[in-house]
Design an enzyme around this catalytic site. Sequence first.
Site, PDB file in Angstrom:
ATOM      1  N   GLU A 182      -7.936  -0.077  -1.599  1.00 44.70           N
ATOM      2  CA  GLU A 182      -7.681   1.263  -2.152  1.00 44.70           C
ATOM      3  C   GLU A 182      -7.008   1.189  -3.508  1.00 44.70           C
ATOM      4  OE1 GLU A 182      -5.652   3.688   0.726  1.00 44.70           O
ATOM      5  OE2 GLU A 182      -7.317   3.575   2.145  1.00 44.70           O
ATOM      6  N   GLU A 227     -11.447  -0.040   6.894  1.00 43.45           N
ATOM      7  CA  GLU A 227     -10.210   0.460   7.500  1.00 43.45           C
ATOM      8  C   GLU A 227     -10.559   1.753   8.217  1.00 43.45           C
ATOM      9  OE1 GLU A 227      -6.748  -0.087   4.920  1.00 43.45           O
ATOM     10  OE2 GLU A 227      -5.967   1.753   5.795  1.00 43.45           O
TER      11      GLU A 227
END
Length: 824
Positions: free
Chosen positions: A440, A516
Amino acid sequence: MKLKITTNYNFLIIHLMKNLSKYFFIFIICTQISFSQVRVVKELDSNWKFQKGFFKNAFEVDFDDSKWESIYVPHDWAIYGPFDKEVDKQNVAIVQNGEEIASEKTGRTGALPHIGSAWYRNKFEIQKNEIGKKVILLFEGAMCEPQVFLNGKKIGEWAYGYSYFYFDVSEYIKEGENILSVQLSNKEFASRWYPGAGLYRKVSIIIKNKESINQWGTFITTPFISTTSAKVNVKTKTSGDNSRLVISIFDANGQKICSEEAATQFGNEFEQNLKVLNPQLWSPENPYLYTAVSQLYIENELKDEITTRFGIRDIKYEANKGFSLNGEVMKFKGVCLHHDLGPLGAAVNKAALRRQLTILKDMGCNAIRSSHNMPSFEQLELCDEMGFLFLAESFDEWAKPKVENGYHRFFEEYAERDVVNLVHATRNHPSIVMWSSGNEVPDQWGVEGVKRAKWLQDIFHREDPTRPVTVGMDQVKATMESGFGALLDVPGLNYRVHLYEEAYNKFPQGFILGSETASTVSSRGIYKFPVVQEKMKQYDDFQSSSYDLEACSWSNVPDEDFVLQDDKPWVIGEFVWTGFDYLGEPTPYDESWPSRSSYFGISDLAGLPKDRFYLYRSRWNKNDETLHILPHWNWEGREGEITPVFVYTNYESAELFVNGRSMGIQKKDHITPQNRYRLMWMDVKYEPGTLKVVAFDNEGKGISEKEIYTAGKPYKIVLTPDRESIKADGKDLSYITVSVVDKNGITCPTATNQLKFKVKGEGSFKAVCNGDATSLELFHLPTMKLFSGKLVVTVESTKESGIIQLEVFGKGLKSGATLINSTN
Ligand code: GAL
């Protein structure tokens, strides 16, 4: 052939010191030596002095450290607390969580005192015959920004706390006593979770000949595999001209199966191919390991010898087919793990890691993602041995910040070196099947980020052409437009289940990884009413409901991932956030003191399974039955009120009975994701007594049943060790689950008794944890309250074999005791 001997020499050393001290003045600081004739590896685990604070002269040889604390490494200086709201208090908007307005946050990094500087000093001995050799000082991780001094001189520094790094200190060592000093500094606002503090991974000295195999100089791949043979390619970088290299391969029984000698070097590299007949392939089900022994000779003199474990296995990632291992399509049934070990903090301990993996194996998990940084060597060794696929990650930040003092400060200078060290140090682990260059990263925005993604991926490819690279992406729309997602080997989506289909269509790879997933929140044994799906739900007690219907604004409940995994063949698997609770990031309570650890874990911070464990187990573990009822059945005050009952099971249907009365049959169906994966009786009214579930086979016949009961008052303490026999090596651990039962032996699921612990014999009390994210009781003190009726005590062996006894006391309770056998 000379076998490398790795053993514990402590007794021998003590014995020698006692007997020889009249004649020789010897400092022996190593407690674990692995040696062959030509190479000595000394783990610097004892003889350390430690002091928190800033000392101008602590690198100097004659600095007086006699008043400093004596400690063992691996060591985490912050885990002993106290928890303090002020440690990581911060007025900030967490942009990654979609926040736009700043608010006061606490507990983000665990509220443990990890910030500031500290020094470590170690005295170690170098023998006369070791002078003139090549001496390497290896750190497997140092949190953080280590400055390293040897005998008063600075020998180097590093930045990232998760990197493995080493220095050639041949020029700096001297005969006799040598003094190593390491300064570490942790800045505030440098992490999004508890980073730990100090020399939390191993430090070693490697002494070898000048003509030797380079540090991490061996690269073993298996480019051809058939049922009858495998080609094992070994590339070896050495220093030493006119040398020859003999590689021998041994099977798991230690039988030599082939050998190959090479005298031709290309630059400083040898390349050899060995043929293994009828290879046993490595897989999670059959984690078969071979060993390569590399011997470097100049003429007939053996100059160096190292041992490398490897596996023979083939991995492929193909459009529309996905990931296959040894020709078999396989989905990642994975979990993300932070590096802390709950009550042990960040200090690495192999027994603690093994326990985590044992719990995960039982759940049917087959993969681990080391989020968001380099895994410990110990974890990789265990994954090789126990059979877990591994996604090894490197960074949570590139050049753009997430936190004020994060990795972005080091990116330009260190990123390439950090990736190179990650790959070189770990590439022989068969468990690693994918690299991740980032999680991210805010660099997902903008053209510079696209270039960085390519640059990092190219470095991974250059250093290891055999494994693909992913990035865990949360800015999925942006990465679709910019080309960021298209250039990755494996497009990884973090959450955003609604974008999988679009990403699959837009990205060229032909598959999507759930890098994720979930981020469901729950507290073990805590249930909230009414039972409804919620996002960012908060309660007055700062706990989350274990009906497993609560998630974050950006995340989802497990069932939504299951739908994608089951219905889309191009989804190659998932890594659930997270396998275990971890210190820090107490979402959804990061504005609520005293929350200081996560609620995301499938198991809690003590390693105790939450209900969600059984939901994953019911679909991941294909060998064992799962039949789990929730909630507990102790609801004094809720008599007559709606108290839904869920059953997590691998069976398709079941009937529920309250005190013998049927509540009807539930069958899994496709109406909602929950109906598809859980059996739910939403209208059950609570009455104390017995809750029984009978599961049916496909023909509708009762095949298995389970009962839970309303417990009476806590009466007696019960202890259940995970291992009744451990190794007397001063490091091994037994985890003892402590609970209380009523007079009839029924577990009391809501008990909160304050307990006290006493350890006698050949072991010591190491830590205790109850999994309550709001508890400020310290892990290393021998007292703690039960949380939802349970806690876990960890005892550690000494180096003497014998019996370890744990006794547990609580006011008004019959005490409990257990014996652990500690053997050599
Ligand atoms: C993700 C992030 C993780 C963790 C998680 C919590 O976005 O990658 O590190 O913060 O959210 O849901």
